[in-house]
Scaffold this active site. Structure first.
Site, PDB file in Angstrom:
ATOM      1  CG  ASP A 200     -14.251  -6.111   1.689  1.00  0.00           C
ATOM      2  OD1 ASP A 200     -13.996  -5.396   2.686  1.00  0.00           O
ATOM      3  OD2 ASP A 200     -14.629  -5.636   0.593  1.00  0.00           O
TER       4      ASP A 200
ATOM      5  CE  LYS B 151       1.140 -17.723  -2.379  1.00  0.00           C
ATOM      6  NZ  LYS B 151       0.290 -18.943  -2.419  1.00  0.00           N
TER       7      LYS B 151
ATOM      8  CG  ASP C 216      -8.411  -4.235   1.293  1.00  0.00           C
ATOM      9  OD1 ASP C 216      -9.335  -3.674   1.904  1.00  0.00           O
ATOM     10  OD2 ASP C 216      -8.298  -4.231   0.050  1.00  0.00           O
TER      11      ASP C 216
ATOM     12  CG  ASP D 150      -2.872 -20.132  -1.142  1.00  0.00           C
ATOM     13  OD1 ASP D 150      -2.373 -20.055   0.007  1.00  0.00           O
ATOM     14  OD2 ASP D 150      -2.376 -20.834  -2.051  1.00  0.00           O
TER      15      ASP D 150
ATOM     16  CE1 TYR E 185      -3.657  -2.432   0.585  1.00  0.00           C
ATOM     17  CE2 TYR E 185      -4.662  -0.340   1.176  1.00  0.00           C
ATOM     18  CZ  TYR E 185      -4.786  -1.656   0.810  1.00  0.00           C
ATOM     19  OH  TYR E 185      -6.030  -2.197   0.679  1.00  0.00           O
TER      20      TYR E 185
HETATM   21  C1  IPM Z   1     -10.631  -0.611   3.591  1.00  0.00           C
HETATM   22  C2  IPM Z   1     -10.775   0.004   2.228  1.00  0.00           C
HETATM   23  C3  IPM Z   1      -9.563   0.868   1.936  1.00  0.00           C
HETATM   24  C4  IPM Z   1      -8.362  -0.045   1.925  1.00  0.00           C
HETATM   25  C5  IPM Z   1      -9.660   1.672   0.641  1.00  0.00           C
HETATM   26  C6  IPM Z   1     -10.864   2.587   0.621  1.00  0.00           C
HETATM   27  C7  IPM Z   1      -8.411   2.469   0.372  1.00  0.00           C
HETATM   28  O1  IPM Z   1     -10.974  -0.969   1.273  1.00  0.00           O
HETATM   29  O2  IPM Z   1     -10.558   0.151   4.575  1.00  0.00           O
HETATM   30  O3  IPM Z   1     -10.619  -1.829   3.683  1.00  0.00           O
HETATM   31  O4  IPM Z   1      -8.032  -0.644   0.905  1.00  0.00           O
HETATM   32  O5  IPM Z   1      -7.730  -0.161   2.974  1.00  0.00           O
HETATM   33 MG    MG Z   2     -11.184  -2.921   2.062  1.00  0.00          MG
END
Ligand code: IPM
Ligand code: MG
Length: 352
Positions: free
Chosen positions: A246, A186, A242, A218, A136
């Protein structure tokens, strides 16, 4: 309690408003809340997604309550002017290196998970994601090669000090939970991950009461849908965290229910300086319609009370009110219900 309120874009302002109502209802002494623009709205009003005034306000605060950033109208701007840079800038400028993303299924929502109910109901995990390093924040660029082709590149790296501080935090978190850390990397391919793994093994020696396992990312993605109940604390780098967070969020039903804390090293009188935000984004398609679910934002405010202000009882009260509302069938649109944003706010307030 010095709080910077940064509602941001899309549904950010409407969900923030409900979190503020909940905080006000608690009537805590000494709350000082100041609001500032962030994201696309800040670009429009001040020419930058993270204006100096906003950053100064954030720095002068003990906690930041953050809505969401992201605005499709800004997608063609230079990368450094896009709304997302505001959250990345805050994380970097304020040294918010530790992102805590708890995922647990609320009772009664088993049917909402994409997983079988008996698999989903076992989920009670905490993702501890490093937030200041990795691919990042490394050098990046787009070069044009001699043959005219474009080549994009992003440098991935972790140094031991970065891994050490996030690992220590994860082990301490595990001590207050079920005593297990799964470190995700990884290391079969990446040198970055080799340093990560070696450092985590070193740190683990100081925490003999915590069990440590290593998992390739993975495999971790697979186990997260196969047997998610086996995870307690999941320790990961920025990019893998990240993605996995999700994934974890839909496993428990909805991204509209998950809160997060991003903590720095700075201490406040009763806790740690931090930024609190729902995991969901700005959802521009439903913004301004009063249909967004504010629960993740309200739960983020609870995390703020716990981690930055040491108000555990009040945090637990908010969480219980949300759980009760869900248990009583209050459902926002994201989980197949009809309740509007303000209505969900009312329902939580009533149970508070
Ligand atoms: C998160 C989001 C951010 C990230 C984006 C908006 C830059 O996806 O907080 O998970 O990738 O960290
Ligand atoms: Mg995110």
């Amino acid at each position: 309690m010095k709080i910077a309120l940064l509602p941001g874009d899309g549904i950010g302002p409407e969900v923030s408003a409900q979190a503020v109502r909940v905080l006000e209802a608690l009537d805590l002494p000494g709350v000082e809340m100041r609001t500032a623009d962030v994201g696309g709205i800040a670009f429009r009003n001040h020419g930058h997604p993270l204006p100096k005034e906003t950053l100064d306000l954030a720095r002068a605060s003990e906690a930041i309550l953050f809505g969401a950033v992201g605005d499709p109208a800004c997608d063609d701007l230079k990368r450094e002017l896009r709304p997302e840079q505001a959250i990345l800038g805050l994380r970097a400028e304020l040294g918010l290196f530790a992102n805590l993303r708890p995922a647990k299924l609320f009772e009664g929502l088993e049917e909402l998970s994409t997983l079988r109910p008996e698999v989903a109901s076992a989920i009670d995990l905490l993702i501890v994601r490093e937030l200041n390093g990795d691919v990042y924040f490394g050098a990046k660029g787009i070069d044009t090669l001699e043959n005219g082709e474009r080549e994009g590149w992003d440098r991935m790296s972790y140094r031991t000090s970065e891994v050490r501080r996030i690992a220590e935090l994860a082990f301490r978190a595990a001590q207050g939970r079920r005593g297990k850390v799964t470190s995700v990397d990884k290391a079969n391919v990446l040198e970055t991950s080799q340093v990560w793994r070696d450092t985590v093994i070193e740190v683990a020696k100081d925490f003999p009461d915590v069990a440590l396992e290593h998992m390739y990312v993975d495999n971790a993605a697979m186990q997260l849908v196969r047997a998610p109940g086996a995870f307690d604390v999941v320790l990961t780098g920025n990019l893998f965290g990240d993605i996995l967070s999700d994934q974890a969020s839909v496993c428990v039903g909805s991204i509209g229910l998950l809160a997060s804390a991003s903590l720095g090293e700075r201490r406040t009188d009763h806790g740690t300086f931090g930024l609190y935000e729902p995991i969901h984004g700005s959802a521009p398609d439903i913004a301004g319609k009063d249909i967004a679910n504010p629960m993740a934002m309200i739960l983020s405010a609870a995390m703020m009370l716990r981690h930055s202000f040491g108000c555990e009882a009040e945090a637990a009260r908010i969480e219980a009110a949300v759980a009760k509302a869900l248990g009583n069938g209050v459902r926002g649109g994201d989980i197949g219900g009809e309740a509007g944003c303000r209505e969900v706010g009312d329902a939580v307030l009533a149970r508070l």
